[in-house]
Design a protein around this motif. Sequence first.
Motif, short mmCIF file in Angstrom:
data_model
loop_
_atom_site.label_atom_id
_atom_site.label_comp_id
_atom_site.label_asym_id
_atom_site.label_seq_id
_atom_site.Cartn_x
_atom_site.Cartn_y
_atom_site.Cartn_z
N VAL A 114 -78.90 -28.70 -101.79
CA VAL A 114 -77.83 -28.45 -100.81
C VAL A 114 -77.26 -29.76 -100.31
O VAL A 114 -76.04 -29.90 -100.17
N ALA A 117 -73.28 -25.20 -102.57
CA ALA A 117 -74.19 -24.40 -101.74
C ALA A 117 -73.41 -23.41 -100.88
O ALA A 117 -73.84 -22.27 -100.71
N ILE A 118 -72.28 -23.84 -100.36
CA ILE A 118 -71.44 -22.94 -99.56
C ILE A 118 -70.93 -21.80 -100.43
O ILE A 118 -70.94 -20.63 -100.01
N VAL A 164 -72.29 -20.60 -103.17
CA VAL A 164 -73.41 -19.72 -103.51
C VAL A 164 -73.75 -18.83 -102.32
O VAL A 164 -73.99 -17.63 -102.46
N GLY A 165 -73.77 -19.41 -101.13
CA GLY A 165 -74.05 -18.63 -99.92
C GLY A 165 -73.01 -17.55 -99.69
O GLY A 165 -73.35 -16.41 -99.35
N ALA A 166 -71.75 -17.89 -99.89
CA ALA A 166 -70.68 -16.90 -99.71
C ALA A 166 -70.80 -15.78 -100.74
O ALA A 166 -70.58 -14.61 -100.42
N THR A 167 -71.20 -16.13 -101.95
CA THR A 167 -71.38 -15.12 -102.99
C THR A 167 -72.53 -14.19 -102.64
O THR A 167 -72.43 -12.97 -102.83
N LEU A 168 -73.60 -14.74 -102.14
CA LEU A 168 -74.74 -13.91 -101.74
C LEU A 168 -74.36 -12.97 -100.60
O LEU A 168 -74.71 -11.79 -100.62
N VAL A 169 -73.64 -13.46 -99.62
CA VAL A 169 -73.22 -12.63 -98.50
C VAL A 169 -72.29 -11.51 -98.99
O VAL A 169 -72.42 -10.35 -98.57
#
Length: 100
Positions: free
Chosen positions: A47, A54-55, A57-62
Motif C-alpha cells: 500500500v 491500493a485505493i 483495489v479497495g474501491a473494487t472490494l467495496v
Amino acid sequence: MSSIPNSAMPHAKVKHDDDVAPPAKGDWMDDATDAAKAGIVTATDAVKSHPKTAIAVGATLVAGIAAAIAAPALLSKDAPEKKTPPKPAPKKPAKPKKSH
C-alpha cells in the motif's frame, strides 16, 4: 508379503504414533500469529509503495460487497411483480369400477 529385504529399502520403516510427540498448544498459535503479522507487513508495504492501486483495489472490494448485498434484494423486489402461471387443478381420483 514382499520378499525384498528391509536393508534394500531403508526408507520403508514402520512409524508408530508413539514416536511423534504432539506439538505444544502454543506453537501452532505462535506460527499462525507470525504468519499473519508477516502478511500484514507485506500488505502495508504494498500500500505504501502503490497507494493509487491500493485505493482502486479497495474501491473494487467495496463495490463487490455492495453488489453482493444489493443483488438479492433487487431480485426479491422484482419477484412479486412477475406473474406465475396458475397451477392446474388437481385431478379427482377415478371412481372405482364395480366388478360383477
